[in-house]
Write a protein that holds these residues in place. Structure first.
Motif, PDB file in Angstrom:
ATOM      1  N   TYR A   1      -1.642  10.390  -3.671  1.00  0.00           N
ATOM      2  CA  TYR A   1      -2.598   9.317  -3.398  1.00  0.00           C
ATOM      3  C   TYR A   1      -2.795   8.526  -4.683  1.00  0.00           C
ATOM      4  O   TYR A   1      -2.844   9.117  -5.777  1.00  0.00           O
ATOM      5  CB  TYR A   1      -3.952   9.892  -2.960  1.00  0.00           C
ATOM      6  CG  TYR A   1      -3.915  10.445  -1.563  1.00  0.00           C
ATOM      7  CD1 TYR A   1      -3.958   9.597  -0.470  1.00  0.00           C
ATOM      8  CD2 TYR A   1      -3.829  11.825  -1.339  1.00  0.00           C
ATOM      9  CE1 TYR A   1      -3.909  10.097   0.824  1.00  0.00           C
ATOM     10  CE2 TYR A   1      -3.779  12.335  -0.051  1.00  0.00           C
ATOM     11  CZ  TYR A   1      -3.812  11.466   1.024  1.00  0.00           C
ATOM     12  OH  TYR A   1      -3.754  11.953   2.301  1.00  0.00           O
ATOM     13  N   ALA A   2      -2.875   7.243  -4.565  1.00  0.00           N
ATOM     14  CA  ALA A   2      -3.126   6.412  -5.746  1.00  0.00           C
ATOM     15  C   ALA A   2      -3.992   5.232  -5.345  1.00  0.00           C
ATOM     16  O   ALA A   2      -3.755   4.607  -4.313  1.00  0.00           O
ATOM     17  CB  ALA A   2      -1.798   5.916  -6.321  1.00  0.00           C
ATOM     18  N   CYS A   3      -5.025   4.963  -6.136  1.00  0.00           N
ATOM     19  CA  CYS A   3      -5.947   3.866  -5.807  1.00  0.00           C
ATOM     20  C   CYS A   3      -5.561   2.590  -6.543  1.00  0.00           C
ATOM     21  O   CYS A   3      -5.019   2.638  -7.640  1.00  0.00           O
ATOM     22  CB  CYS A   3      -7.364   4.232  -6.232  1.00  0.00           C
ATOM     23  SG  CYS A   3      -7.929   5.703  -5.427  1.00  0.00           S
TER      24      CYS A   3
ATOM     25  N   CYS B   1       0.834   4.153  -2.551  1.00  0.00           N
ATOM     26  CA  CYS B   1       0.121   5.339  -2.069  1.00  0.00           C
ATOM     27  C   CYS B   1       0.787   5.815  -0.779  1.00  0.00           C
ATOM     28  O   CYS B   1       0.281   5.569   0.325  1.00  0.00           O
ATOM     29  CB  CYS B   1      -1.360   4.976  -1.833  1.00  0.00           C
ATOM     30  SG  CYS B   1      -2.337   6.353  -1.230  1.00  0.00           S
TER      31      CYS B   1
ATOM     32  N   ARG C   1       0.830  -1.209   0.000  1.00  0.00           N
ATOM     33  CA  ARG C   1       0.000   0.000   0.000  1.00  0.00           C
ATOM     34  C   ARG C   1       0.865   1.262   0.000  1.00  0.00           C
ATOM     35  O   ARG C   1       0.694   2.143  -0.826  1.00  0.00           O
ATOM     36  CB  ARG C   1      -0.935  -0.017   1.221  1.00  0.00           C
ATOM     37  CG  ARG C   1      -1.693   1.275   1.417  1.00  0.00           C
ATOM     38  CD  ARG C   1      -2.897   1.086   2.289  1.00  0.00           C
ATOM     39  NE  ARG C   1      -2.591   0.548   3.599  1.00  0.00           N
ATOM     40  CZ  ARG C   1      -2.289   1.285   4.670  1.00  0.00           C
ATOM     41  NH1 ARG C   1      -2.249   2.593   4.570  1.00  0.00           N
ATOM     42  NH2 ARG C   1      -2.057   0.713   5.830  1.00  0.00           N
TER      43      ARG C   1
ATOM     44  N   CYS D   1     -11.799   7.807   2.251  1.00  0.00           N
ATOM     45  CA  CYS D   1     -10.725   8.457   1.502  1.00  0.00           C
ATOM     46  C   CYS D   1     -11.300   9.205   0.288  1.00  0.00           C
ATOM     47  O   CYS D   1     -12.000   8.615  -0.523  1.00  0.00           O
ATOM     48  CB  CYS D   1      -9.723   7.393   1.042  1.00  0.00           C
ATOM     49  SG  CYS D   1      -8.555   8.022  -0.161  1.00  0.00           S
TER      50      CYS D   1
ATOM     51  N   CYS E   1      -6.604  -0.610   3.509  1.00  0.00           N
ATOM     52  CA  CYS E   1      -6.282   0.720   4.028  1.00  0.00           C
ATOM     53  C   CYS E   1      -7.290   1.123   5.102  1.00  0.00           C
ATOM     54  O   CYS E   1      -8.489   0.967   4.908  1.00  0.00           O
ATOM     55  CB  CYS E   1      -6.310   1.726   2.874  1.00  0.00           C
ATOM     56  SG  CYS E   1      -5.913   3.397   3.407  1.00  0.00           S
TER      57      CYS E   1
ATOM     58  N   ARG F   1     -10.056   7.975  -3.162  1.00  0.00           N
ATOM     59  CA  ARG F   1     -10.697   6.738  -3.622  1.00  0.00           C
ATOM     60  C   ARG F   1     -12.113   7.043  -4.124  1.00  0.00           C
ATOM     61  O   ARG F   1     -12.556   6.478  -5.123  1.00  0.00           O
ATOM     62  CB  ARG F   1     -10.732   5.715  -2.473  1.00  0.00           C
ATOM     63  CG  ARG F   1     -11.156   4.342  -2.944  1.00  0.00           C
ATOM     64  CD  ARG F   1     -11.025   3.314  -1.845  1.00  0.00           C
ATOM     65  NE  ARG F   1     -11.472   2.004  -2.299  1.00  0.00           N
ATOM     66  CZ  ARG F   1     -12.243   1.184  -1.607  1.00  0.00           C
ATOM     67  NH1 ARG F   1     -12.658   1.554  -0.395  1.00  0.00           N
ATOM     68  NH2 ARG F   1     -12.599   0.024  -2.078  1.00  0.00           N
TER      69      ARG F   1
ATOM     70  N   VAL G   1      -8.387   3.898   5.887  1.00  0.00           N
ATOM     71  CA  VAL G   1      -9.287   4.999   5.522  1.00  0.00           C
ATOM     72  C   VAL G   1     -10.028   4.734   4.219  1.00  0.00           C
ATOM     73  O   VAL G   1     -10.561   5.657   3.606  1.00  0.00           O
ATOM     74  CB  VAL G   1      -8.528   6.345   5.418  1.00  0.00           C
ATOM     75  CG1 VAL G   1      -8.048   6.786   6.769  1.00  0.00           C
ATOM     76  CG2 VAL G   1      -7.385   6.266   4.436  1.00  0.00           C
ATOM     77  N   LYS G   2     -10.081   3.470   3.821  1.00  0.00           N
ATOM     78  CA  LYS G   2     -10.654   3.163   2.495  1.00  0.00           C
ATOM     79  C   LYS G   2     -12.103   3.624   2.342  1.00  0.00           C
ATOM     80  O   LYS G   2     -12.544   3.946   1.241  1.00  0.00           O
ATOM     81  CB  LYS G   2     -10.568   1.658   2.210  1.00  0.00           C
ATOM     82  CG  LYS G   2     -11.368   0.804   3.176  1.00  0.00           C
ATOM     83  CD  LYS G   2     -11.224  -0.654   2.841  1.00  0.00           C
ATOM     84  CE  LYS G   2     -12.003  -1.505   3.832  1.00  0.00           C
ATOM     85  NZ  LYS G   2     -11.883  -2.920   3.566  1.00  0.00           N
TER      86      LYS G   2
ATOM     87  N   SER H   1      -0.943   7.434   2.418  1.00  0.00           N
ATOM     88  CA  SER H   1      -1.980   6.669   3.134  1.00  0.00           C
ATOM     89  C   SER H   1      -1.564   6.338   4.573  1.00  0.00           C
ATOM     90  O   SER H   1      -2.410   6.195   5.449  1.00  0.00           O
ATOM     91  CB  SER H   1      -2.290   5.369   2.394  1.00  0.00           C
ATOM     92  OG  SER H   1      -1.188   4.507   2.422  1.00  0.00           O
TER      93      SER H   1
ATOM     94  N   TRP I   1      -4.482  -2.255  -3.370  1.00  0.00           N
ATOM     95  CA  TRP I   1      -3.963  -2.039  -2.014  1.00  0.00           C
ATOM     96  C   TRP I   1      -4.953  -1.255  -1.142  1.00  0.00           C
ATOM     97  O   TRP I   1      -4.853  -1.285   0.078  1.00  0.00           O
ATOM     98  CB  TRP I   1      -2.620  -1.284  -2.074  1.00  0.00           C
ATOM     99  CG  TRP I   1      -2.657  -0.089  -2.972  1.00  0.00           C
ATOM    100  CD1 TRP I   1      -2.996   1.188  -2.625  1.00  0.00           C
ATOM    101  CD2 TRP I   1      -2.360  -0.059  -4.367  1.00  0.00           C
ATOM    102  NE1 TRP I   1      -2.934   2.005  -3.727  1.00  0.00           N
ATOM    103  CE2 TRP I   1      -2.537   1.271  -4.802  1.00  0.00           C
ATOM    104  CE3 TRP I   1      -1.954  -1.023  -5.289  1.00  0.00           C
ATOM    105  CZ2 TRP I   1      -2.338   1.658  -6.137  1.00  0.00           C
ATOM    106  CZ3 TRP I   1      -1.751  -0.639  -6.605  1.00  0.00           C
ATOM    107  CH2 TRP I   1      -1.952   0.683  -7.012  1.00  0.00           C
ATOM    108  N   CYS I   2      -5.939  -0.594  -1.751  1.00  0.00           N
ATOM    109  CA  CYS I   2      -6.909   0.172  -0.939  1.00  0.00           C
ATOM    110  C   CYS I   2      -7.702  -0.749  -0.006  1.00  0.00           C
ATOM    111  O   CYS I   2      -8.164  -0.305   1.045  1.00  0.00           O
ATOM    112  CB  CYS I   2      -7.895   0.924  -1.830  1.00  0.00           C
ATOM    113  SG  CYS I   2      -7.170   2.273  -2.767  1.00  0.00           S
TER     114      CYS I   2
HETATM  115  S1  SF4 Z   1      -7.927   4.341   0.295  1.00  0.00           S
HETATM  116 FE1  SF4 Z   1      -7.020   6.307  -0.235  1.00  0.00          FE
HETATM  117  S2  SF4 Z   1      -5.318   6.578   1.178  1.00  0.00           S
HETATM  118 FE2  SF4 Z   1      -5.937   4.439   1.262  1.00  0.00          FE
HETATM  119  S3  SF4 Z   1      -4.555   3.425  -0.224  1.00  0.00           S
HETATM  120 FE3  SF4 Z   1      -6.443   3.943  -1.310  1.00  0.00          FE
HETATM  121  S4  SF4 Z   1      -6.052   5.942  -2.218  1.00  0.00           S
HETATM  122 FE4  SF4 Z   1      -4.493   5.621  -0.674  1.00  0.00          FE
END
Ligand code: SF4
Length: 374
Positions: A213-215, A18, A14, A228, A222, A231, A224-225, A21, A218-219
């Motif tokens: 930030y990149a989706c 990103c 992740r 975010c 996360c 996202r 904060v998915k 994150s 891996w989100c």
């Molecule tokens: S949810 Fe947002 S902060 Fe978390 S990995 Fe995805 S893009 Fe990044």
């Protein structure tokens, strides 16, 4: 033993993709799930069974395991057997290989405060083996390009390069609940180059809360998915669609939508889960309310039900054949295969539409059969 690393190996996929994150996630608590608790226990049992196999003393953790089951036991035994076999094989080309279990490794040379725990290491001249047990039943974990395994590989090199003559790092993900043993090998120089050019720069950005930030996949892990904004913007962008024909969808439209549907569904369900959790803790969402979902009737006291029905002259029980897992436990795997090997089949699974990149072979459809007949 140290606590949890900020830039942990397990979250590296992740933060490499990103970097911001990590700092964003720090502000939000990550709820430990039941799966995580079960995974921790499975790891403990793996450690115990492996140590037992190698004659290393450890207190039996089984009495304290809340999720202990025959599957967990079989998985741990399989894992211990696997590591022991790697160790035996290493002895063929090295006089003094060693096995390290639950070994803390540090990759701080590339990642500030970067450390983690490798489930098993087999260190020998030539090849260093890093083996990681994964208890997950959901996501299939591949070894190829797996940054977590690479971090463990780097940390192990820090400990043993120079003591042993290591040229290659073999990394194995052992994931019995998905019938998956995924192994890959990297030349030491390639691993070090990846660490310098990919891992270290991403770690610096992540530590400082910088980068873009990149989706991506891996989100899903996360913290904060569900809230975010990057996202959400990405999902909304996916949902926008310019239709060539305004009235009906063309084949190309459907193909495009299929490619976006999984990501959109997973984002939407994360937001819904979050909103429900918040509502349960008292949050009011304008225009929404909490109601009771559907439920089925159930007995309040099964013993009393059985007794009452028996007294009334009826048999309250149904007789059912044991399922394959329960039967295997009753007979033992060997006896099960002897007696029932010829009476077990795997039915064709329900068709699922997946991207072409999926590793499973394509199904034979009625159309293919028709083509063959022609
Ligand atoms: S949810 Fe947002 S902060 Fe978390 S990995 Fe995805 S893009 Fe990044």
């Amino acid at each position: 033993m140290r606590g949890h690393a900020l830039l942990s190996a397990s979250s590296s996929h992740r933060w490499i993709h990103c970097p911001p994150s990590i700092r964003l996630g720090e502000r939000y608590e990550n709820r430990g799930s039941e799966y995580a608790a079960e995974g921790t226990e499975a790891h403990l049992l793996c450690e115990y069974r492996l140590k037992q196999m190698l004659g290393i003393p450890m207190e039996d953790p089984v009495p304290g395991l809340q999720y202990y089951s025959p599957e967990m036991e079989a998985n741990a035994e399989g894992y211990a057997q696997y590591v022991a076999e790697v160790y035996e094989k290493a002895k063929e080309s090295c006089e003094d290989p060693i096995v390290l279990i639950e070994q803390q490794v540090s990759y701080e040379r590339w990642v500030r405060d970067g450390f983690g725990t490798a489930d098993a290491l087999v260190v020998a001249d030539g090849t260093l083996h890093v083996i990681d047990y994964k208890n997950g039943k959901g996501v299939l974990v591949e070894c190829e390009d797996n940054s977590q395994m690479r971090c463990y590989g780097l940390g192990s090199l820090e400990l043993f390069d120079g003591i042993y003559d290591i040229q290659n790092i073999s990394m194995t993900v052992y994931q019995p609940n998905r019938d998956n043993i995924s192994t890959c090998m990297l030349v030491k120089e390639d691993l070090l180059e990846w660490a310098d050019t990919v891992l270290a720069p991403a770690a610096t950005l992540a530590f400082e809360g910088k980068g873009d930030y990149a989706c991506g996949d891996w989100c899903q892990f996360c913290p904060v998915k569900h809230i975010c904004r990057a996202r959400a913007d990405y999902a909304m962008e996916l949902a926008k669609y310019d239709f060539a024909d305004p009235d009906v969808l063309e084949d190309e439209d459907i193909e495009d939508i299929l490619a976006r549907a999984d990501e959109l569904t997973s984002w939407a369900s994360d937001v819904k889960d979050y909103a429900l959790r918040q509502a349960l803790s008292g949050k009011e969402w304008k225009g929404w309310k909490l109601v009771e979902g559907r439920s089925n009737r159930k007995y309040t006291d099964e013993e009393a039900v059985a007794e009452t029905v028996q007294k009334a002259g009826f048999d309250p029980y149904e007789k059912k054949l044991l399922g394959i897992t329960a039967m295997t436990q009753t007979l033992g795997r060997k006896r099960f295969n002897e007696l029932l090997g010829g009476l077990v089949m795997k039915p064709t699974g329900k068709p699922v539409l997946v991207p072409e990149s999926d590793k499973r072979p394509a199904m034979n459809t009625a159309k293919d059969d028709f083509k063959e007949e022609q």
